[in-house]
Design an enzyme around this catalytic site. Structure first.
Site, mmCIF file in Angstrom:
data_model
loop_
_atom_site.group_PDB
_atom_site.id
_atom_site.type_symbol
_atom_site.label_atom_id
_atom_site.label_comp_id
_atom_site.label_asym_id
_atom_site.label_seq_id
_atom_site.Cartn_x
_atom_site.Cartn_y
_atom_site.Cartn_z
ATOM 1 C CB THR A 15 -0.917 0.005 1.254
ATOM 2 O OG1 THR A 15 -1.800 -1.092 1.156
ATOM 3 C CG2 THR A 15 -1.713 1.282 1.360
ATOM 4 C CB THR A 91 0.328 -4.384 6.175
ATOM 5 O OG1 THR A 91 -0.935 -4.285 5.520
ATOM 6 C CG2 THR A 91 0.972 -3.024 6.303
HETATM 7 N N1 ASP Z 1 -2.841 -5.485 0.158
HETATM 8 C C1 ASP Z 1 -1.757 -4.680 0.638
HETATM 9 C C2 ASP Z 1 -0.499 -5.523 0.638
HETATM 10 O O1 ASP Z 1 -0.297 -6.315 1.510
HETATM 11 C C3 ASP Z 1 -2.043 -4.165 2.008
HETATM 12 C C4 ASP Z 1 -0.991 -3.270 2.586
HETATM 13 O O2 ASP Z 1 0.091 -3.072 2.093
HETATM 14 O O3 ASP Z 1 -1.279 -2.682 3.650
HETATM 15 O O4 ASP Z 1 0.283 -5.410 -0.273
#
Ligand code: ASP
Length: 349
Positions: A15, A91
């Site tokens: 993200t 994440t």
């Molecule tokens: N879907 C994203 C990922 O894990 C979520 C994030 O980065 O917070 O790449």
């Protein structure tokens, strides 16, 4: 220790570097230039930063053991040229990657800090800038003798530095996305850094770092629930390729008194499948001696994962299965701390 005054920033995606797809409106990964354009503060950091980017950048739902091996290879290649490494990562699977890297980088003597954000770096309220800037500072932080403050794989998020293989993503919406429920934070980053030095790993600086690239992913996470059907469980436990199971049990490591389940587990164990007992509770540990419902699992050949996270137990199994053909060796190492991922009860040491 000789210092280089440089940190390598490895951008895998997530993200933090995402933008909106103009047609669907959904967030998708963009390249590193997009991220860098939104962080003019880069120039203010005293440490020199080089970058390495995954092409294309990925949403971390697409992370895999092959990508972990790629990250390990980059770190190996650049190990002597940098004081530390920061990995920008989505994440969703960050705790799996942090756990895997902690086992794949044996005797790590430099900081490897994973971070990301809940809001893209281009958004006004982003948490990405603080997470990124602080991670870079943590990767460069060192003692007077030049040795790093945190020579281990960590996750830095929302003011907390966590041991990577103790971390879990705990919240999909709030900015406090991670915690390590069974282990103290390694550092709180408030107005200043408050390192908990006695909790931080102390590697042997006279020995080289030993990378491991192979993972065996013939493993499975099996979460117990009331009403599990024999036929379905049997299909999984009888799979000929299966080498390891992380079994998420109830409370302090308990399972129902169900004869077919104990029989399947015992047969799997006799075939060489290593089953590790990890509690479904977010904190606390599996203790198979407390209740008879736990004790029966010992009889079925299940080993305790004590206070290990699912992410750590799973990635440790993958690594050990790639290293040892003998399931007894895997069972032994599952009950030893290899990167600070498990607390073995004092009575068993
Ligand atoms: N879907 C994203 C990922 O894990 C979520 C994030 O980065 O917070 O790449």
């Amino acid at each position: 220790m000789k210092r280089t005054e440089k940190v390598l920033l490895i951008y895998t995606g997530g993200t933090i570097g995402m933008g909106c797809n103009p047609i669907t409106g959904a967030l998708e990964p963009l390249d590193f230039d997009h991220l860098a354009d939104n962080v003019p503060e880069f120039k203010l950091i005293p440490t020199a930063i080089d970058t390495y980017q995954f092409i294309p950048a990925i949403d971390s739902s697409n992370m895999s053991p092959e990508f972990w091996a790629q990250i390990v290879s980059i770190i190996v290649e650049k190990y002597d040229y940098y004081d530390g490494f920061v990995i920008l990562h989505g994440t969703d699977t960050m705790s799996y990657t942090a756990s895997a890297l902690s086992f794949m980088l044996e005797n790590l003597t430099k900081p490897v800090i994973l971070t990301g954000s809940q809001l893209p770096i281009g958004q006004l309220r982003t948490d990405g800038k603080e997470n990124l800037m602080t991670s870079l500072e943590l990767a460069a932080a060192h003692h007077h003798d030049g040795t790093p403050m945190v020579p281990e794989v960590c996750i830095y998020f929302n003011g907390h530095l966590l041991r990577g293989n103790r971390s879990t993503k705990q919240n999909a919406d709030e900015l406090n996305a991670f915690d390590s429920f069974n282990f103290p934070h390694l550092c709180e980053a408030g107005v200043s850094f408050n390192f908990q030095t006695h909790h931080i790993l102390k590697p042997d600086y006279t020995k080289p770092m030993v990378p491991h690239l192979e993972m065996n992913s013939n493993v499975f996470v099996f979460s117990l629930f009331p009403g599990a059907e024999e036929n379905i469980v049997k299909h999984i436990l009888d799979a000929p390729e299966l080498r390891g199971i992380v079994m998420r049990t109830y409370g302090s490591g308990n399972a129902p008194h169900t004869p077919w389940l104990m029989k399947l587990l015992k047969e799997a164990s006799q075939r060489g499948v290593v089953t590790v007992n990890v509690s479904q509770c977010i904190s606390g540990q599996a203790d198979m001696n407390r209740y008879d419902t736990g004790y029966q699992l010992k009889d079925a050949g299940v080993v305790s994962g004590y206070d290990t996270t699912v992410e750590a137990a799973l990635t440790k199994l993958m690594l050990l299965q790639a290293q040892y053909d003998d399931p007894e060796m895997v069972r032994q190492y599952m009950n030893k701390s290899i990167a600070g991922e498990i607390t073995i009860p004092a009575t068993l040491l």
